[in-house]
Write a protein that holds these residues in place. Structure first.
Motif, short mmCIF file in Angstrom:
data_model
loop_
_atom_site.label_atom_id
_atom_site.label_comp_id
_atom_site.label_asym_id
_atom_site.label_seq_id
_atom_site.Cartn_x
_atom_site.Cartn_y
_atom_site.Cartn_z
N LYS A 176 33.73 -15.79 81.82
CA LYS A 176 33.36 -14.80 82.84
C LYS A 176 31.91 -14.99 83.27
O LYS A 176 31.11 -15.56 82.52
CB LYS A 176 33.54 -13.39 82.28
N ARG A 177 31.59 -14.46 84.43
CA ARG A 177 30.20 -14.45 84.89
C ARG A 177 29.31 -13.90 83.78
O ARG A 177 29.62 -12.86 83.21
CB ARG A 177 30.04 -13.51 86.08
N ALA A 214 35.20 -22.80 80.06
CA ALA A 214 35.60 -21.66 79.24
C ALA A 214 36.08 -22.07 77.84
O ALA A 214 35.90 -21.34 76.87
CB ALA A 214 36.72 -20.90 79.95
N ASP A 252 28.78 -15.00 80.82
CA ASP A 252 29.12 -15.44 79.45
C ASP A 252 28.17 -16.51 78.94
O ASP A 252 27.96 -16.66 77.74
CB ASP A 252 30.55 -16.01 79.40
N ASN A 271 25.64 -15.83 76.34
CA ASN A 271 26.01 -15.72 74.92
C ASN A 271 26.04 -17.09 74.25
O ASN A 271 26.56 -17.24 73.14
CB ASN A 271 27.41 -15.08 74.79
N THR A 272 25.56 -18.10 74.95
CA THR A 272 25.50 -19.46 74.40
C THR A 272 24.04 -19.93 74.40
O THR A 272 23.17 -19.25 74.95
CB THR A 272 26.33 -20.46 75.26
N ASN A 293 28.17 -18.99 85.97
CA ASN A 293 27.53 -19.65 84.83
C ASN A 293 26.82 -20.95 85.23
O ASN A 293 25.73 -21.23 84.73
CB ASN A 293 28.59 -19.91 83.76
N ALA A 297 32.17 -20.39 78.02
CA ALA A 297 31.68 -19.43 79.02
C ALA A 297 32.75 -19.29 80.11
O ALA A 297 32.94 -20.19 80.93
CB ALA A 297 30.36 -19.89 79.62
#
Ligand SMILES: Cc1cc2nc3c(=O)[nH]c(=O)nc-3n(C[C@H](O)[C@H](O)[C@H](O)COP(=O)(O)O)c2cc1C
Length: 181
Positions: A157-158, A121, A160, A163-164, A16, A155
């Motif tokens: 996982k790789r 995360a 993720d 999705n932000t 990320n 975020a």
């Protein structure tokens, strides 16, 4: 045109932090010279506090990849530090690079601005606080201007991060440095 050096402090390839850094660079590249340094590709030893560098005009006992980073920082106007949140701090890989700036060679740098890109995360409101405190104290200590901060939550996982709003914000952050130095 500013010379921007980005130090990507994640050990995870295509993670990320790396995605955010790439988007930042994309936004900044149109009007600046941008270089990304991936610490995961570098062999950098810990500062052991021996102060050899202070006695020997910036010569470190370690002959490792930090020497090329010193050279890049000599010519940079802006430094962007990017890291995943690791136990409410920055990654140890990035901290290792920062500790090597104990060397008085840093007095030959012409850096004007420092910026920060963080991803974690959690979604806690205070999850970046300890890093921000360290960052603000460093700005003051080195008399650097704040180039900006991007803080991305949620975020894990790789991938993720997609999705932000992080990647878009990273692009805008880069773009905001267009004519600022
Ligand atoms: C050792 C370790 C410690 C972590 N500590 C935190 C933490 O304190 N807070 C948090 O929100 N996420 C934490 N995480 C999750 C990472 O910050 C998150 O997965 C991030 O997206 C990793 O970035 P990368 O993909 O660039 O490696 C931790 C992950 C690892 C591996």
């Amino acid at each position: 045109m500013s010379r921007i050096v980005v130090i990507c402090g994640s050990p995870r390839k295509k993670g990320n932090t790396e995605e955010l850094v790439r988007m930042f660079a994309k936004g900044a590249a149109e009007h600046n010279d941008v270089e990304i340094i991936y610490v995961r590709d570098k062999k950098i030893n810990f500062c052991i506090g021996c102060d050899h560098c202070k006695r020997k005009e910036g010569v470190c006992i370690h002959h490792d990849d930090m020497l090329s980073i010193y050279e890049k920082l000599k010519n940079a106007d802006v430094l962007i530090l990017a890291s995943p949140v690791y136990f409410y701090g920055i990654s140890s890989q990035l901290k290792t690079v920062i500790d090597r700036l104990h060397n008085p060679i840093r007095d030959t740098f012409h850096l004007k601005k420092l910026g920060l890109i963080l991803v974690g995360a959690d979604t806690l409101s205070d999850m970046f606080d300890s890093i921000i405190t360290q960052y603000e104290l460093s700005l003051r200590y080195f008399s650097l201007e704040d180039a900006g901060r991007l803080l991305v939550r949620g975020a894990a996982k790789r991938g993720d991060v997609f999705n932000t709003t992080g990647p878009q914000e990273a692009f805008q952050f880069g773009k905001s440095l267009e004519s600022s130095t």
